[in-house]
Design an enzyme around this catalytic site. Structure first.
Site, mmCIF file in Angstrom:
data_model
loop_
_atom_site.group_PDB
_atom_site.id
_atom_site.type_symbol
_atom_site.label_atom_id
_atom_site.label_comp_id
_atom_site.label_asym_id
_atom_site.label_seq_id
_atom_site.Cartn_x
_atom_site.Cartn_y
_atom_site.Cartn_z
ATOM 1 N N LYS A 184 1.880 1.950 -5.193
ATOM 2 C CA LYS A 184 2.446 1.368 -6.418
ATOM 3 C C LYS A 184 1.551 1.640 -7.622
ATOM 4 O O LYS A 184 2.034 1.905 -8.720
ATOM 5 C CB LYS A 184 2.627 -0.156 -6.244
ATOM 6 C CG LYS A 184 3.611 -0.519 -5.139
ATOM 7 C CD LYS A 184 3.666 -2.017 -4.909
ATOM 8 C CE LYS A 184 2.420 -2.608 -4.317
ATOM 9 N NZ LYS A 184 2.126 -2.200 -2.931
ATOM 10 N N GLN A 216 1.933 -6.271 -3.370
ATOM 11 C CA GLN A 216 2.516 -6.477 -2.043
ATOM 12 C C GLN A 216 3.858 -5.726 -1.931
ATOM 13 O O GLN A 216 3.978 -4.666 -2.498
ATOM 14 C CB GLN A 216 2.678 -7.978 -1.733
ATOM 15 C CG GLN A 216 1.352 -8.688 -1.498
ATOM 16 C CD GLN A 216 0.621 -9.056 -2.770
ATOM 17 O OE1 GLN A 216 1.190 -9.672 -3.645
ATOM 18 N NE2 GLN A 216 -0.630 -8.697 -2.870
ATOM 19 N N GLY A 221 -4.560 -4.354 -3.732
ATOM 20 C CA GLY A 221 -5.549 -3.311 -3.990
ATOM 21 C C GLY A 221 -4.785 -2.066 -4.380
ATOM 22 O O GLY A 221 -4.085 -1.489 -3.554
ATOM 23 N N HIS A 222 -4.846 -1.703 -5.640
ATOM 24 C CA HIS A 222 -4.092 -0.555 -6.133
ATOM 25 C C HIS A 222 -5.065 0.545 -6.537
ATOM 26 O O HIS A 222 -5.925 0.334 -7.386
ATOM 27 C CB HIS A 222 -3.209 -0.961 -7.321
ATOM 28 C CG HIS A 222 -2.156 -1.964 -6.946
ATOM 29 N ND1 HIS A 222 -1.244 -2.464 -7.835
ATOM 30 C CD2 HIS A 222 -1.874 -2.561 -5.762
ATOM 31 C CE1 HIS A 222 -0.440 -3.327 -7.209
ATOM 32 N NE2 HIS A 222 -0.813 -3.398 -5.951
ATOM 33 N N ASP A 230 0.815 -1.228 0.000
ATOM 34 C CA ASP A 230 0.000 0.000 0.000
ATOM 35 C C ASP A 230 0.838 1.262 0.000
ATOM 36 O O ASP A 230 0.439 2.294 0.546
ATOM 37 C CB ASP A 230 -0.965 0.007 1.207
ATOM 38 C CG ASP A 230 -1.844 -1.230 1.220
ATOM 39 O OD1 ASP A 230 -2.235 -1.684 0.134
ATOM 40 O OD2 ASP A 230 -2.112 -1.749 2.321
#
Ligand code: GDP
Ligand code: IMO
Ligand code: MG
Length: 427
Positions: free
Chosen positions: A16, A223, A40-41, A13
């Site tokens: 990225k 990640q 989750g991006h 988080d």
């Protein structure tokens, strides 16, 4: 042949997605190489927010080909829901390509993920519950289902049956759950076969040919270094290799293809799930960072644990991934603190450590030693060059650069695509 990897340098988080998207329409291929929909991006483009879990962030740039490499574990229900969700907002994903060797996350992987966590109780990992770990376990255990298996009904049925034999025993006898029906699982997977088929290509060949033609291939990490199964805070890690070298394995390109490795580092530290985090703040300061930074998980909505920047954590990632550059994110969130502590060393039982201790038992007991830097009160979200930043902010960035041992080439001063400062062009 510009091959560039974007990799998380802390516990995920870091931003990225935004950093990847911000590289813009100069990217020809954007490749997810590890993880699954545990990621989750978040991207903010023209005031619209997009949360991507499985699709690479390049999807929002029309000329970029989005790629899912062999190293990813794919939940096809999630993939198609994500594609449909984007289509409803006018984003086309028809040019997505997917490796035939990528493994699928089946319904039983999610079940096992959840019951295992429950069974572990206090010793739980705090997984995202998406079935990612069990899918990778099956892959390594040589009983995984690959995307290409969906195109042979009899073979698929046989593989699902074999995979479920042991799992059903475990579910019923150990976890006191109902057995899963292999025929139902097979049918569900087969239901996706026709839709995924046109996307399936020899990704390794496509990417290597593209690199031969000097195309820009961006490998988007999910990640982070410290969640890596080999290099992270094991067992509080994910089950894949998010590190830069994972891009080679998870997409099928040789190490000589990688020209740049960009570490993404948040200007402070966050972590979701269990595991050590020396600079975690359990007081009002931690709560303020969480509120100011809106630190709630993109995937599970869980509160992110927050703390000051840990120079040793990012330095270890910079070393092991050979960062050529760092993109520092969320610097704007630190506005308004009179002093900003930065962790420059640890104290472990009275002994000073200037780098992360080799043994995790020591890391678990590490007490951060802080240096206090001057804060700033000016709103920096409109700054577009390093010189625009207040003097104290510049000093903060420069000190982080020294601690990390890699140059800071970009800075995020807000969630939107354009809220970035470019110091050295990454492409
Ligand atoms: P990822 O998993 O590394 O892609 O990061 P996430 O998207 O899970 O979390 C990062 C959050 O910070 C998202 O909500 C982004 O929109 C936001 N973000 C990224 N960069 C910046 C930045 O420079 N400033 C601010 N204020 N928010 C940012
Ligand atoms: P992005 O790409 C933050 C964490 C989970 C848990 C551990 C194992 O958005 O940075 P898993 O479901 O992978 O078996 O969970 O890893 N985790 C993440 N934390 N960001 C992520 O992805 C994460 N993906 C997994 O919280 O501690
Ligand atoms: Mg995230």
């Amino acid at each position: 042949m510009p091959g560039i990897v974007v990799v998380g340098s802390q516990w995920g988080d870091e931003g990225k997605g935004k950093a990847t998207d911000q590289l813009g329409d100069r990217v020809d291929y954007c490749v997810r190489y590890s993880g699954g929909n545990n990621a989750g991006h978040t991207l903010v483009v023209n005031g619209e927010r997009y949360a991507l879990h499985l699709l690479p962030s390049g999807i929002l740039n029309p000329r970029c080909v989005p790629v899912i490499g062999n190293g990813v574990v794919v939940d096809l229900d999630v993939l198609f829901t994500e594609i449909d969700g984007l289509a409803a907002r006018g984003v086309d994903a028809s040019h997505l390509i997917v490796s035939a060797n990528a493994h699928v996350i089946a319904s039983y992987h999610q079940v096992i993920d959840k019951v295992t966590e429950r069974f572990l109780g206090k010793a739980k990992i705090g997984t995202t519950g998406r079935g990612v770990g069990p899918a990778y376990s099956d892959k390594v255990n040589r009983i995984g289902i690959r995307i290409q298996d969906l195109f042979d009904e009899a073979f698929l049925a046989h593989k699902v049956e074999a995979a479920l034999e042991q799992k059903n025993y475990l579910l019923v006898k150990v976890y006191n759950r109902r057995a899963l029906d292999p025929a139902q699982v097979t049918e569900h997977l087969l239901g996706h076969a026709e839709r995924i088929k046109p996307h399936v290509v020899d990704v390794t060949r496509v990417l290597n040919d593209a690199l031969d033609e000097d195309k820009v291939v961006l490998f988007e990490g999910a990640q982070a270094h410290h969640l890596d199964v080999d290099h992270g805070t094991y067992p509080y890690v994910t089950s894949s290799n998010p590190v830069a070298a994972g891009a080679c394995v998870g997409a099928g390109v040789g190490p000589t293809r990688i020209n740049r490795v960009v570490g993404i580092a948040k200007a402070y530290t966050t972590r979701v799930g269990e595991g050590p985090m020396p600079t975690e703040l359990l007081d009002a300061d931690g709560e303020k960072l969480r509120t100011d930074g809106a630190e709630f998980g993109t995937t599970t909505g869980r509160k992110r644990r927050c703390g000051w920047f840990d120079g040793l954590v990012v330095e270890a990632a910079a070393k092991a991934n050979a960062f050529t550059d760092i993109f520092l994110t969320k610097l704007d969130i630190l506005t308004g603190w009179e002093k900003i502590p930065v962790c420059v060393a640890y104290d472990v039982d009275g002994v000073r450590h200037d780098t992360m201790p080799m043994r995790q038992a020591d890391f678990l007991r590490a007490r951060p030693l802080y240096e206090e830097l001057e804060g700033w009160s000016e709103d920096i979200s409109g700054c577009r060059s390093f010189d625009d930043l207040p003097r104290a902010t510049q000093t903060y960035v420069k000190r982080l650069e020294e601690l990390c041992g890699a140059r800071i080439s970009g800075i995020g001063v807000g969630p939107s695509r354009e809220q970035s400062i470019v110091i050295n062009d990454l492409l």
